[in-house]
Design a protein around this motif. Structure first.
Motif, PDB file in Angstrom:
ATOM      1  N   GLU A 133       0.833  -1.201   0.000  1.00  0.00           N
ATOM      2  CA  GLU A 133       0.000   0.000   0.000  1.00  0.00           C
ATOM      3  C   GLU A 133       0.868   1.252   0.000  1.00  0.00           C
ATOM      4  OE1 GLU A 133      -2.807  -0.113   3.159  1.00  0.00           O
ATOM      5  OE2 GLU A 133      -3.897  -1.845   2.356  1.00  0.00           O
ATOM      6  N   GLU A 134       1.970   1.182   0.744  1.00  0.00           N
ATOM      7  CA  GLU A 134       2.909   2.314   0.761  1.00  0.00           C
ATOM      8  C   GLU A 134       3.570   2.482  -0.603  1.00  0.00           C
ATOM      9  OE1 GLU A 134       5.713   2.505   3.953  1.00  0.00           O
ATOM     10  OE2 GLU A 134       4.281   1.763   5.426  1.00  0.00           O
ATOM     11  N   VAL A 135       3.843   1.364  -1.286  1.00  0.00           N
ATOM     12  CA  VAL A 135       4.409   1.433  -2.638  1.00  0.00           C
ATOM     13  C   VAL A 135       3.450   2.169  -3.570  1.00  0.00           C
ATOM     14  CG1 VAL A 135       5.047   0.091  -4.683  1.00  0.00           C
ATOM     15  CG2 VAL A 135       5.857  -0.621  -2.433  1.00  0.00           C
ATOM     16  N   GLU A 136       2.170   1.815  -3.495  1.00  0.00           N
ATOM     17  CA  GLU A 136       1.151   2.479  -4.316  1.00  0.00           C
ATOM     18  C   GLU A 136       1.135   3.981  -4.055  1.00  0.00           C
ATOM     19  OE1 GLU A 136      -2.548   0.640  -3.503  1.00  0.00           O
ATOM     20  OE2 GLU A 136      -1.975  -1.323  -4.288  1.00  0.00           O
ATOM     21  N   ILE A 152       1.726  -1.650 -10.957  1.00  0.00           N
ATOM     22  CA  ILE A 152       3.087  -1.959 -10.513  1.00  0.00           C
ATOM     23  C   ILE A 152       3.061  -2.660  -9.154  1.00  0.00           C
ATOM     24  CG2 ILE A 152       5.298  -0.964  -9.775  1.00  0.00           C
ATOM     25  CD1 ILE A 152       4.866  -0.942 -12.796  1.00  0.00           C
ATOM     26  N   ALA A 153       2.237  -2.157  -8.235  1.00  0.00           N
ATOM     27  CA  ALA A 153       2.150  -2.761  -6.902  1.00  0.00           C
ATOM     28  C   ALA A 153       1.671  -4.199  -6.985  1.00  0.00           C
ATOM     29  CB  ALA A 153       1.222  -1.931  -6.019  1.00  0.00           C
ATOM     30  N   GLU A 154       0.703  -4.472  -7.851  1.00  0.00           N
ATOM     31  CA  GLU A 154       0.182  -5.833  -7.987  1.00  0.00           C
ATOM     32  C   GLU A 154       1.226  -6.767  -8.588  1.00  0.00           C
ATOM     33  OE1 GLU A 154      -1.956  -9.062  -7.604  1.00  0.00           O
ATOM     34  OE2 GLU A 154      -2.490  -7.101  -6.760  1.00  0.00           O
ATOM     35  N   GLU A 155       1.924  -6.299  -9.625  1.00  0.00           N
ATOM     36  CA  GLU A 155       2.977  -7.119 -10.230  1.00  0.00           C
ATOM     37  C   GLU A 155       4.112  -7.362  -9.241  1.00  0.00           C
ATOM     38  OE1 GLU A 155       4.297  -5.529 -13.926  1.00  0.00           O
ATOM     39  OE2 GLU A 155       2.340  -5.748 -14.908  1.00  0.00           O
ATOM     40  N   LEU A 156       4.387  -6.375  -8.408  1.00  0.00           N
ATOM     41  CA  LEU A 156       5.438  -6.523  -7.406  1.00  0.00           C
ATOM     42  C   LEU A 156       5.042  -7.582  -6.373  1.00  0.00           C
ATOM     43  CD1 LEU A 156       8.186  -5.316  -6.576  1.00  0.00           C
ATOM     44  CD2 LEU A 156       6.945  -3.742  -5.093  1.00  0.00           C
ATOM     45  N   ARG A 157       3.782  -7.595  -5.999  1.00  0.00           N
ATOM     46  CA  ARG A 157       3.286  -8.625  -5.076  1.00  0.00           C
ATOM     47  C   ARG A 157       3.607 -10.022  -5.604  1.00  0.00           C
ATOM     48  NH1 ARG A 157      -1.241  -5.111  -4.615  1.00  0.00           N
ATOM     49  NH2 ARG A 157      -1.696  -4.491  -2.463  1.00  0.00           N
ATOM     50  N   LYS A 178       9.950  -2.909 -12.979  1.00  0.00           N
ATOM     51  CA  LYS A 178       8.547  -2.985 -13.378  1.00  0.00           C
ATOM     52  C   LYS A 178       8.121  -1.711 -14.101  1.00  0.00           C
ATOM     53  CE  LYS A 178       7.656  -7.033 -11.748  1.00  0.00           C
ATOM     54  NZ  LYS A 178       7.449  -8.148 -12.704  1.00  0.00           N
ATOM     55  N   LEU A 179       8.519  -0.566 -13.571  1.00  0.00           N
ATOM     56  CA  LEU A 179       8.173   0.707 -14.201  1.00  0.00           C
ATOM     57  C   LEU A 179       8.757   0.806 -15.611  1.00  0.00           C
ATOM     58  CD1 LEU A 179       8.683   3.204 -11.237  1.00  0.00           C
ATOM     59  CD2 LEU A 179       6.546   2.823 -12.465  1.00  0.00           C
ATOM     60  N   VAL A 180      10.029   0.444 -15.740  1.00  0.00           N
ATOM     61  CA  VAL A 180      10.706   0.535 -17.037  1.00  0.00           C
ATOM     62  C   VAL A 180      10.111  -0.455 -18.031  1.00  0.00           C
ATOM     63  CG1 VAL A 180      12.906   0.218 -18.235  1.00  0.00           C
ATOM     64  CG2 VAL A 180      12.850   1.414 -16.044  1.00  0.00           C
ATOM     65  N   ASP A 181       9.881  -1.691 -17.580  1.00  0.00           N
ATOM     66  CA  ASP A 181       9.339  -2.716 -18.481  1.00  0.00           C
ATOM     67  C   ASP A 181       7.937  -2.339 -18.963  1.00  0.00           C
ATOM     68  OD1 ASP A 181      11.635  -4.147 -18.193  1.00  0.00           O
ATOM     69  OD2 ASP A 181      10.804  -5.685 -16.874  1.00  0.00           O
ATOM     70  N   ILE A 364       5.169  12.048 -14.934  1.00  0.00           N
ATOM     71  CA  ILE A 364       3.911  12.160 -15.659  1.00  0.00           C
ATOM     72  C   ILE A 364       4.033  11.548 -17.056  1.00  0.00           C
ATOM     73  CG2 ILE A 364       4.397  14.422 -16.691  1.00  0.00           C
ATOM     74  CD1 ILE A 364       1.035  13.230 -15.255  1.00  0.00           C
ATOM     75  N   VAL A 365       5.253  11.489 -17.613  1.00  0.00           N
ATOM     76  CA  VAL A 365       5.450  10.876 -18.928  1.00  0.00           C
ATOM     77  C   VAL A 365       5.073   9.398 -18.887  1.00  0.00           C
ATOM     78  CG1 VAL A 365       7.140  10.327 -20.719  1.00  0.00           C
ATOM     79  CG2 VAL A 365       7.237  12.534 -19.574  1.00  0.00           C
ATOM     80  N   LEU A 366       5.391   8.731 -17.778  1.00  0.00           N
ATOM     81  CA  LEU A 366       5.029   7.325 -17.626  1.00  0.00           C
ATOM     82  C   LEU A 366       3.517   7.161 -17.638  1.00  0.00           C
ATOM     83  CD1 LEU A 366       7.526   6.345 -14.760  1.00  0.00           C
ATOM     84  CD2 LEU A 366       7.832   6.048 -17.212  1.00  0.00           C
ATOM     85  N   ALA A 367       2.818   8.040 -16.904  1.00  0.00           N
ATOM     86  CA  ALA A 367       1.360   7.977 -16.835  1.00  0.00           C
ATOM     87  C   ALA A 367       0.731   8.252 -18.195  1.00  0.00           C
ATOM     88  CB  ALA A 367       0.843   8.977 -15.802  1.00  0.00           C
ATOM     89  N   ILE A 368       1.267   9.227 -18.919  1.00  0.00           N
ATOM     90  CA  ILE A 368       0.730   9.583 -20.239  1.00  0.00           C
ATOM     91  C   ILE A 368       0.833   8.404 -21.196  1.00  0.00           C
ATOM     92  CG2 ILE A 368       1.213  10.965 -22.298  1.00  0.00           C
ATOM     93  CD1 ILE A 368       1.882  13.285 -20.380  1.00  0.00           C
TER      94      ILE A 368
END
Length: 408
Positions: A133-136, A152-157, A178-181, A364-368
């Protein structure tokens, strides 16, 4: 090679350089025998760890500089205050300059992201549900987007359970990976280059709310094309604000290009018609059109843009070749809201992200990319007239996550 592997390779290289540099300095400083210096320096340079610094300069203060330079088989560049270096400085290739701009432009974002990671792991006790939850919350706070953070949090789990990851450094690297992939996967078949017509007029519409840097971006791009030897015209079709017309005229003078304008409050489509006629008469290469961005009245904005497009297509049926939405990176999630609204209003082909160097919200580029699936085509990496760059996804990732990989 994947983007994350490139990050790891850069991390390993930087680590090796830090380890070998003191060793090389110690060898040179402690020995007064030139023959010993030659032998030991060659041994260090021959090692795998020193391979990345063979061409770096070395300062020798306590040895006879001329004899060392002549007798050693390794070329040693000696810096002497009384004899300034007169060798011609070779200008680095453009790619290196651009990567340096990304590194510098994303410095605030990178620093803030690292601080958030440090805060997350400062309270690290165990990888439990509270931790995820803190990761999220950490990722949402880093402006990577709500949907992206949850994913990302779910994949990390799943990965933590599968690989039984426990060390903080390993968990942090897994988050970055995970973010980069995800960023890389969502960008498959994405076109970040501008749709330039090689042997015909290229028409670009710029849309966006007031204050995001729309007119400034147009001026910078006009300067870039003018420097490249292209014939450029600007159209001041944001007639709703007199200030917008005047600002574009100033940028036109600065870039050395002509601005087609009308009266404040006039018909924007009429200005665009005049600009299209003039562009054909002068055999221009590029026409950049500034438009109004009154989001508070979507219906009128949509009608206005549709009328402008019809005028353009009478003269060039395949135009406009780009409809670029300009967003202010410093507004973070508000930029996402604007992008969604404009996407509903008009056919946006790409984004221009301004003021990336002045914000900690570069995530924000990642989100876009992950949530809107709109390609970023240009980014503002500084206040100078030459600091508007064609977006490079690889350079962006290297600039955003450089130095965030941890040793496990």
């Amino acid at each position: 090679m994947g983007l994350f592997n490139k990050l790891k390779k850069a991390f390993i290289k930087e680590k090796e350089e830090k380890q070998v540099e003191p060793l090389l300095e110690e060898v040179i400083e402690e020995s007064t025998d030139e023959a010993v210096v030659e032998e030991q320096v060659e041994e260090v340079v021959a090692s795998d760890e020193a391979s990345s610094i063979v061409n770096e300069s070395v300062t020798i203060e306590d040895l006879p500089t001329e004899e060392v330079a002549e007798e050693t088989s390794m070329e040693v560049v000696v810096e002497v205050e009384s004899e300034p270096v007169t060798e011609e400085v070779v200008e680095p290739i453009n790619e290196v300059n651009v990567q340096e701009k990304y590194d510098k432009g994303l410095e605030k974002t990178r620093k803030t992201f690292k601080e958030r990671m440090n805060e997350l792991f400062a309270n690290f006790r165990s990888v439990d549900e509270d931790f995820f939850e803190e990761v999220e919350e950490t990722l949402i706070g880093a402006d990577v987007g709500f949907e992206t953070s949850m994913r990302i949090a779910e994949e990390l789990r799943q990965e933590v359970k599968l690989k039984n990851i426990k060390k903080p450094a390993a968990v942090q690297n897994a988050i970055i990976e995970k973010l980069v992939d995800l960023y890389e996967a969502e960008g498959i078949n994405e076109v970040n280059d501008l749709n330039i017509q090689p042997n015909a007029l290229t028409v670009m519409l710029f849309v966006g709310v007031n204050g995001v840097g729309k007119t400034t971006s147009i001026g910078k791009l006009a300067h870039e094309y003018k420097q490249a030897g292209k014939k450029v015209l600007l159209a001041a079709a944001d007639t709703f604000r007199a200030g917008a017309i005047d600002q574009l005229v100033v940028w036109g003078e600065r870039a050395g290009v002509e601005v087609v304008r009308g009266a404040a409050g006039g018909d924007p489509a009429a200005v665009v018609f005049d600009a299209m006629v003039k562009a054909k008469e002068q055999q221009a290469d590029v026409l950049l059109v500034d438009t109004a961005g009154r989001l508070q009245n979507k219906v009128n904005l949509m009608k206005e843009l549709d009328k402008i497009k019809r005028i353009i297509q009478r003269e060039a049926p395949d135009a406009p070749h780009e409809v670029l939405l300009v967003l202010d990176a410093t507004t973070g999630q508000n930029a996402m809201v604007q992008a969604k609204q404009f996407k509903e209003t008009t056919d946006v082909t790409g984004l221009v992200l301004t003021k990336l160097d002045g914000t900690a919200k570069g995530g924000i580029v990642l989100a876009i990319r992950n949530e809107l699936h709109l390609p970023v085509k240009l980014v503002g990496l500084g206040e100078g007239i030459d600091d508007l760059e064609v977006f490079n996804p690889n350079d962006f990732v290297m600039g955003l996550f450089k130095g965030l990989i941890e040793e496990e």
